[in-house]
Scaffold this motif. Structure first.
Motif, short mmCIF file in Angstrom:
data_model
loop_
_atom_site.label_atom_id
_atom_site.label_comp_id
_atom_site.label_asym_id
_atom_site.label_seq_id
_atom_site.Cartn_x
_atom_site.Cartn_y
_atom_site.Cartn_z
N VAL A 69 33.93 21.36 -50.00
CA VAL A 69 34.42 20.48 -48.93
C VAL A 69 35.21 21.31 -47.92
N VAL A 70 35.27 20.79 -46.70
CA VAL A 70 36.07 21.40 -45.64
C VAL A 70 37.27 20.48 -45.39
N CYS A 71 38.47 21.06 -45.38
CA CYS A 71 39.69 20.27 -45.27
C CYS A 71 40.58 20.83 -44.17
N ALA A 72 41.58 20.05 -43.78
CA ALA A 72 42.63 20.55 -42.89
C ALA A 72 43.87 19.70 -43.10
N THR A 73 45.04 20.30 -42.88
CA THR A 73 46.27 19.52 -42.90
C THR A 73 46.94 19.59 -41.53
N ALA A 74 47.76 18.60 -41.27
CA ALA A 74 48.58 18.59 -40.05
C ALA A 74 49.85 17.81 -40.39
N GLY A 75 50.85 17.95 -39.53
CA GLY A 75 52.12 17.27 -39.77
C GLY A 75 53.08 18.19 -40.49
N ALA A 76 53.69 17.69 -41.57
CA ALA A 76 54.65 18.51 -42.31
C ALA A 76 53.98 19.80 -42.79
N GLU A 77 54.79 20.87 -42.85
CA GLU A 77 54.26 22.17 -43.24
C GLU A 77 54.57 22.45 -44.71
N PHE A 78 53.51 22.45 -45.51
CA PHE A 78 53.62 22.77 -46.94
C PHE A 78 53.07 24.16 -47.18
N GLU A 79 53.61 24.83 -48.19
CA GLU A 79 52.91 26.01 -48.70
C GLU A 79 51.70 25.49 -49.46
N LEU A 80 50.55 26.09 -49.18
CA LEU A 80 49.31 25.47 -49.62
C LEU A 80 48.36 26.56 -50.11
N THR A 81 47.75 26.33 -51.27
CA THR A 81 46.72 27.26 -51.72
C THR A 81 45.44 26.50 -52.07
N ALA A 82 44.31 27.10 -51.68
CA ALA A 82 42.99 26.53 -51.99
C ALA A 82 42.26 27.56 -52.84
N GLY A 83 42.03 27.22 -54.10
CA GLY A 83 41.40 28.18 -55.01
C GLY A 83 42.21 29.46 -55.09
N GLY A 84 43.55 29.32 -54.99
CA GLY A 84 44.42 30.48 -55.07
C GLY A 84 44.63 31.19 -53.75
N ARG A 85 43.79 30.88 -52.76
CA ARG A 85 43.94 31.53 -51.45
C ARG A 85 45.01 30.80 -50.63
N SER A 86 45.86 31.55 -49.98
CA SER A 86 46.91 30.96 -49.16
C SER A 86 46.33 30.40 -47.87
N ILE A 87 46.75 29.20 -47.50
CA ILE A 87 46.15 28.51 -46.35
C ILE A 87 47.13 28.49 -45.18
N VAL A 88 46.60 28.77 -44.01
CA VAL A 88 47.40 28.67 -42.79
C VAL A 88 47.36 27.21 -42.33
N PRO A 89 48.52 26.55 -42.21
CA PRO A 89 48.51 25.16 -41.77
C PRO A 89 47.92 25.04 -40.36
N GLY A 90 47.23 23.94 -40.11
CA GLY A 90 46.71 23.71 -38.77
C GLY A 90 45.34 24.30 -38.54
N GLU A 91 44.72 24.85 -39.58
CA GLU A 91 43.34 25.34 -39.44
C GLU A 91 42.48 24.77 -40.55
N ALA A 92 41.23 24.51 -40.25
CA ALA A 92 40.33 24.01 -41.29
C ALA A 92 40.12 25.11 -42.33
N PHE A 93 39.94 24.70 -43.58
CA PHE A 93 39.68 25.66 -44.66
C PHE A 93 38.68 25.06 -45.63
N GLU A 94 38.13 25.94 -46.46
CA GLU A 94 37.12 25.49 -47.41
C GLU A 94 37.70 25.41 -48.81
N LEU A 95 37.22 24.44 -49.54
CA LEU A 95 37.55 24.32 -50.96
C LEU A 95 36.21 24.22 -51.67
N ARG A 96 35.95 25.17 -52.56
CA ARG A 96 34.63 25.20 -53.22
C ARG A 96 34.64 24.39 -54.51
N ALA A 97 33.46 24.02 -54.93
CA ALA A 97 33.32 23.21 -56.15
C ALA A 97 34.09 23.85 -57.30
N GLY A 98 34.90 23.05 -58.00
CA GLY A 98 35.65 23.55 -59.13
C GLY A 98 37.00 24.13 -58.77
#
Lengths: 307, 227
Positions: A69-98
């Motif tokens: 799936v392709v996701c994005a966050t906006a609004g409050a700034e959380f520290e965020l990891t997708a599959g262990g990868r650090s995510i930059v808030p405000g940009e779309a990112f990928e989350l792979r199956a599992g």
């Protein structure tokens, strides 16, 4: 294709832009506390603005997906990891199956929108996928998400992902919110509305998606604090007999019986929606014309155009 | 024409306000104007909500000019075109009074200086008008209740009122559509659901309807309960 809730976080709900058209039946609008973040997150993944997304509060969830799936966050700034990868808030990112999406500490603001490309395909109730906690209406019987809940990902209409949209920096510690005086400013001593900017209020812990109870200098009525019930728009500052104002937010009731001294403008509701208990608020009067101009600027920022 | 004024409620709502009274003429006038507003501007309005003496319209301020909308409301309120009295529907509500369903019936009877049966007789003896729908989905504020039953709200509200509870307070009567806190005096319970989002008509009532209550037995309640 579904997203599963592993840990629900403090208060995570499904929201779209609200259940409009049923307030005459007493049905609250609900919808996002920060409409700008909701629209921005959806635009970043190419969804229409009203696609259903998650609203995450202060302590975020941990989510798993069974498909890419392709996701994005906006609004409050959380520290965020997708599959262990650090995510930059405000940009779309990928989350792979599992893989897992983990919300860490919230660094700024109070509520983030997590949008998923295709939207969350939970069944609509009265035409909307918004969760109204007070009326227990919407997906999952109108409750906050719990561990184990499964959120189907839709194949909704798409558009090109937004590129130039401007992020709104969450307020730090408090905010000045612009208000249009009224509708009941004449139920307070003359000059009370003009005097509002000199009074600082603090959001108390008795605050939620329905409204913020504020602490600060009491606002004195010139007559009775009871009124015949009428409709209560979002952003209304209602003043019960105690004089301590309540700012009505996204999940407000449709009607109320307290005088409302002023109404926060639509353009500043996203700022209000990022406030947490302990944050301060000052209300600054403006005209309706200024309010519409401010909203125009907000929407232009969302569209990636400089006003 | 009733005197009126139009107020801004922020940048996305306008309030048409008639004199602050609770009466049938004011309510009928508001419903007529609301119907006209819906038929003319339904496509550009997000909601139109009738209060006791107000009509609030919601719109997108970037799609609808507030000053223009205020002018349209003013013209409607000042004209007779919207003055045809709308005919409200009739709704009949069965209620199992007293016992575990109506814990406040004895207190209400004591306060009114009559028997519990007299309270039921007074509550069922007249039709009530739905003035406002609000508080929670499907909660109808109805009245006026016989003056002998016009008690103020309970001094300490209950934290949980069961759904279907039929209650009175401050000259009004209503039915709790879902479990909520509540400060009204509970007389009985109806087997009907005032609000059900899966029905084509989610709410049993519309503003302006006439609602009558009639007493049913506990056995009939048990047979017909939809809760």
């Amino acid at each position: 294709m579904a997203i599963t809730v592993v840990r629900a976080g403090m208060l995570t709900t499904v929201q779209d832009l609200g259940r409009w058209g049923h307030q005459h039946l007493g049905v609250p609008v609900a919808g996002p506390m920060d409409w700008y973040a909701h629209r921005l997150a959806n635009r970043l993944v190419g969804n229409p603005d009203d696609a259903a997304a998650l609203e995450v509060t202060l302590i975020g969830p941990e989510l798993a997906t069974d498909a890419h799936v392709v996701c994005a966050t906006a609004g409050a700034e959380f520290e965020l990891t997708a599959g262990g990868r650090s995510i930059v808030p405000g940009e779309a990112f990928e989350l792979r199956a599992g893989e897992r999406l983990r919300f860490g500490p919230c660094r700024a603001g109070c509520r983030a929108t997590l949008a998923v490309a295709g939207g969350l395909a939970v069944p609509p109730v009265l035409g909307s996928r918004a969760t109204s906690l007070i009326s227990r209406l919407g997906p999952f019987g109108g409750r906050a998400l719990q561990a184990g809940d499964s959120l189907p990902v839709g194949t909704g209409p798409r558009r090109p992902p937004a590129t130039g949209a401007v992020r709104l920096a969450p307020p730090a510690g408090g905010a000045r919110l612009r208000v249009v005086p009224g509708p009941h400013e004449d139920r307070f001593a003359a000059g009370t509305v003009e005097d509002l900017p000199a009074r600082r209020y603090v959001v108390t812990p008795e605050s939620n998606r329905m409204g913020y109870r504020l602490e600060g200098p009491p606002i004195v009525h010139s007559g009775s604090a009871d009124m015949l019930s009428d409709a209560t728009p979002v952003g209304s500052i209602q003043v019960p007999a105690s004089g301590l104002p309540i700012l009505l937010m996204a999940d407000r009731q449709t009607t109320g019986g307290y005088p409302r001294i002023a109404t926060v403008i639509t353009a500043d509701l996203p700022v209000a929606g990022q406030l947490a208990p302990g944050d301060w608020i000052e209300f600054v009067p403006c005209t309706r014309r200024q309010a519409v101009e401010a909203l125009r600027e907000r929407v232009a920022a969302l569209q990636g155009l400089r006003p | 024409m009733l005197p009126f004024r139009i107020r801004a409620a922020g940048d996305a709502a306008l309030v048409l306000e008639l004199p602050a009274v609770v009466d049938e003429a004011t309510s009928a006038r508001l419903i007529a104007i609301a119907d006209a507003v819906r038929s003319r501007y339904g496509a550009i309005l997000r909601d139109a909500v009738v209060g006791y003496h107000t009509l609030t319209v919601y719109f997108d301020p970037l799609a609808v000019d507030g000053a223009w909308m205020a002018g349209e409301l003013e013209a409607l309120a000042a004209s007779d075109t919207a003055s045809a009295p709308p005919s409200g529907g009739s709704v009949d509500i069965p209620v199992c009074y007293g016992g575990e369903f109506g814990p406040d019936l004895p207190d209400v009877a004591a306060a009114a200086g009559c028997s519990p049966d007299d309270v039921v007789e007074l509550h069922t003896s007249r039709p009530y008008r739905v003035f406002v729908i609000g508080f929670v989905p499907g909660f109808a504020y109805m009245g006026p209740v016989d003056e002998r039953l016009a008690l103020p709200r309970r001094s300490s509200p209950r934290t949980r009122v069961p759904p279907g509870s039929v209650a009175i307070a401050a000259g009004q009567t209503g039915i709790y559509p879902m479990e909520t806190p509540g400060g009204w005096h509970i007389l009985g319970r109806t087997p009907l659901r005032p609000f059900d989002e899966t029905r084509a008509q989610p709410v049993l009532f519309r503003v302006g309807d006439r609602v009558r209550f009639h007493a049913i037995s506990a056995a009939e309640y048990a047979r017909t309960a939809t809760w």
